[in-house]
Design a protein around this motif. Sequence first.
Motif, PDB file in Angstrom:
ATOM      1  N   ALA A  73      10.414  49.165 106.452  1.00 13.93           N
ATOM      2  CA  ALA A  73       8.990  48.847 106.591  1.00 13.93           C
ATOM      3  C   ALA A  73       8.599  47.723 105.650  1.00 13.93           C
ATOM      4  O   ALA A  73       7.884  46.791 106.040  1.00 13.93           O
ATOM      5  N   ARG A  74       9.056  47.813 104.424  1.00  9.96           N
ATOM      6  CA  ARG A  74       8.732  46.767 103.457  1.00  9.96           C
ATOM      7  C   ARG A  74       9.312  45.426 103.897  1.00  9.96           C
ATOM      8  O   ARG A  74       8.633  44.390 103.828  1.00  9.96           O
ATOM      9  N   ALA A  75      10.552  45.422 104.371  1.00 10.35           N
ATOM     10  CA  ALA A  75      11.176  44.178 104.837  1.00 10.35           C
ATOM     11  C   ALA A  75      10.432  43.606 106.040  1.00 10.35           C
ATOM     12  O   ALA A  75      10.219  42.390 106.125  1.00 10.35           O
ATOM     13  N   LEU A  76      10.023  44.474 106.965  1.00 13.50           N
ATOM     14  CA  LEU A  76       9.257  44.017 108.124  1.00 13.50           C
ATOM     15  C   LEU A  76       7.973  43.327 107.683  1.00 13.50           C
ATOM     16  O   LEU A  76       7.646  42.235 108.154  1.00 13.50           O
ATOM     17  N   LEU A  77       7.244  43.957 106.764  1.00 13.06           N
ATOM     18  CA  LEU A  77       5.981  43.370 106.304  1.00 13.06           C
ATOM     19  C   LEU A  77       6.202  42.071 105.544  1.00 13.06           C
ATOM     20  O   LEU A  77       5.387  41.157 105.636  1.00 13.06           O
ATOM     21  N   HIS A  78       7.307  41.967 104.818  1.00 12.98           N
ATOM     22  CA  HIS A  78       7.625  40.697 104.149  1.00 12.98           C
ATOM     23  C   HIS A  78       7.888  39.600 105.176  1.00 12.98           C
ATOM     24  O   HIS A  78       7.541  38.445 104.950  1.00 12.98           O
ATOM     25  N   MET A  99       3.266  38.482 101.050  1.00 15.20           N
ATOM     26  CA  MET A  99       3.374  39.911 100.738  1.00 15.20           C
ATOM     27  C   MET A  99       3.864  40.089  99.304  1.00 15.20           C
ATOM     28  O   MET A  99       4.885  39.538  98.910  1.00 15.20           O
ATOM     29  N   THR A 100       3.110  40.869  98.515  1.00 16.06           N
ATOM     30  CA  THR A 100       3.467  41.110  97.119  1.00 16.06           C
ATOM     31  C   THR A 100       3.872  42.568  96.924  1.00 16.06           C
ATOM     32  O   THR A 100       3.684  43.406  97.808  1.00 16.06           O
ATOM     33  N   ALA A 101       4.387  42.856  95.745  1.00 20.08           N
ATOM     34  CA  ALA A 101       4.723  44.246  95.401  1.00 20.08           C
ATOM     35  C   ALA A 101       3.474  45.117  95.439  1.00 20.08           C
ATOM     36  O   ALA A 101       3.520  46.271  95.896  1.00 20.08           O
ATOM     37  N   GLU A 102       2.340  44.582  94.983  1.00 24.54           N
ATOM     38  CA  GLU A 102       1.086  45.342  95.037  1.00 24.54           C
ATOM     39  C   GLU A 102       0.652  45.601  96.479  1.00 24.54           C
ATOM     40  O   GLU A 102       0.154  46.676  96.802  1.00 24.54           O
ATOM     41  N   GLY A 139      16.512  51.703 117.712  1.00 23.09           N
ATOM     42  CA  GLY A 139      16.886  52.068 116.356  1.00 23.09           C
ATOM     43  C   GLY A 139      16.377  51.140 115.266  1.00 23.09           C
ATOM     44  O   GLY A 139      16.631  51.372 114.091  1.00 23.09           O
ATOM     45  N   GLU A 140      15.656  50.083 115.639  1.00 17.71           N
ATOM     46  CA  GLU A 140      15.139  49.129 114.649  1.00 17.71           C
ATOM     47  C   GLU A 140      13.625  49.237 114.552  1.00 17.71           C
ATOM     48  O   GLU A 140      12.938  49.354 115.573  1.00 17.71           O
ATOM     49  N   LEU A 141      13.111  49.168 113.332  1.00 17.34           N
ATOM     50  CA  LEU A 141      11.669  49.190 113.113  1.00 17.34           C
ATOM     51  C   LEU A 141      11.083  47.856 113.560  1.00 17.34           C
ATOM     52  O   LEU A 141      11.496  46.800 113.080  1.00 17.34           O
ATOM     53  N   ILE A 142      10.115  47.917 114.497  1.00 17.03           N
ATOM     54  CA  ILE A 142       9.494  46.683 114.979  1.00 17.03           C
ATOM     55  C   ILE A 142       7.996  46.633 114.695  1.00 17.03           C
ATOM     56  O   ILE A 142       7.372  45.593 114.862  1.00 17.03           O
ATOM     57  N   VAL A 165      -7.070  50.742 106.132  1.00 15.70           N
ATOM     58  CA  VAL A 165      -5.897  50.321 106.889  1.00 15.70           C
ATOM     59  C   VAL A 165      -5.173  49.199 106.150  1.00 15.70           C
ATOM     60  O   VAL A 165      -5.795  48.228 105.715  1.00 15.70           O
ATOM     61  N   GLU A 166      -3.882  49.357 106.038  1.00 13.17           N
ATOM     62  CA  GLU A 166      -3.027  48.396 105.324  1.00 13.17           C
ATOM     63  C   GLU A 166      -1.755  48.116 106.126  1.00 13.17           C
ATOM     64  O   GLU A 166      -1.336  48.940 106.947  1.00 13.17           O
ATOM     65  N   GLY A 167      -1.138  47.002 105.851  1.00 14.42           N
ATOM     66  CA  GLY A 167       0.213  46.712 106.328  1.00 14.42           C
ATOM     67  C   GLY A 167       0.405  46.784 107.830  1.00 14.42           C
ATOM     68  O   GLY A 167       1.402  47.341 108.285  1.00 14.42           O
ATOM     69  N   VAL A 168      -0.522  46.202 108.589  1.00 15.41           N
ATOM     70  CA  VAL A 168      -0.387  46.200 110.045  1.00 15.41           C
ATOM     71  C   VAL A 168       0.460  44.993 110.432  1.00 15.41           C
ATOM     72  O   VAL A 168       0.075  43.847 110.188  1.00 15.41           O
ATOM     73  N   GLY A 169       1.613  45.255 111.016  1.00 17.14           N
ATOM     74  CA  GLY A 169       2.473  44.150 111.399  1.00 17.14           C
ATOM     75  C   GLY A 169       3.463  44.541 112.476  1.00 17.14           C
ATOM     76  O   GLY A 169       3.959  45.662 112.503  1.00 17.14           O
ATOM     77  N   VAL A 170       3.741  43.601 113.363  1.00 13.49           N
ATOM     78  CA  VAL A 170       4.725  43.770 114.428  1.00 13.49           C
ATOM     79  C   VAL A 170       5.703  42.606 114.320  1.00 13.49           C
ATOM     80  O   VAL A 170       5.299  41.459 114.083  1.00 13.49           O
ATOM     81  N   ARG A 171       6.975  42.917 114.464  1.00 10.66           N
ATOM     82  CA  ARG A 171       8.009  41.889 114.394  1.00 10.66           C
ATOM     83  C   ARG A 171       7.685  40.756 115.368  1.00 10.66           C
ATOM     84  O   ARG A 171       7.230  40.989 116.489  1.00 10.66           O
ATOM     85  N   ALA A 172       7.901  39.541 114.953  1.00 11.67           N
ATOM     86  CA  ALA A 172       7.481  38.352 115.706  1.00 11.67           C
ATOM     87  C   ALA A 172       7.990  38.353 117.152  1.00 11.67           C
ATOM     88  O   ALA A 172       7.246  38.017 118.067  1.00 11.67           O
TER      89      ALA A 172
END
Length: 173
Positions: free
Chosen positions: A17-22, A28-31, A48-51, A73-80
């Motif tokens: 999840a963290r890698a996806l959001l990065h 994207m920061t640690a905070e 099997g992959e987080l998208i 709501v935080e960290g809303v993202g979908v793989r490109a």
Amino acid sequence: MRIAHTADLDATTLRSARALLHDVFDTMTAEDWEHACGGLHALIHENGELIGHASVVQRRLLHGGRALRCGYVEGVGVRADRRGRGHGAVLMGALERVVRGGYDLGALCASDAATAFYTARGWQLWRGPSSAFTPEGVRPTPDEDGNLYVLPTTVPLDLSTRLTCDWRDGDLW
């Protein structure tokens, strides 16, 4: 689509999840990642992959002299390579159900590119000034004005008055 609390996600899922959001957010920061944790995560996997990822965490917002329990709501993202297929709507639908069932209101800070997506879902632009409780007292947050959206539930809101968020490290909103 799966919904799970941060405590119920294994280390591999959290890393994914963290890698996806990065990948989704250039800044994207640690905070930012920390802000997305401690609540419920909506996750979409394909082969099997987080998208897709989104989360809702509890915060306190002050409105009209009243502290409101907010599903933020935080960290809303979908793989490109998976965008435009309705995954974002599925993620948000799950979180909006949680917000409507468990909080006084929902709130989020949207990028300019995402405003049409949120307004089409019923999120409303906060038109009043914003501020935050800080260790030095209440501080205006004018840079966020025009980017804050709320999802009203049961509490009447005057969208033209001041909205104040609780303190946290990193981006306050």
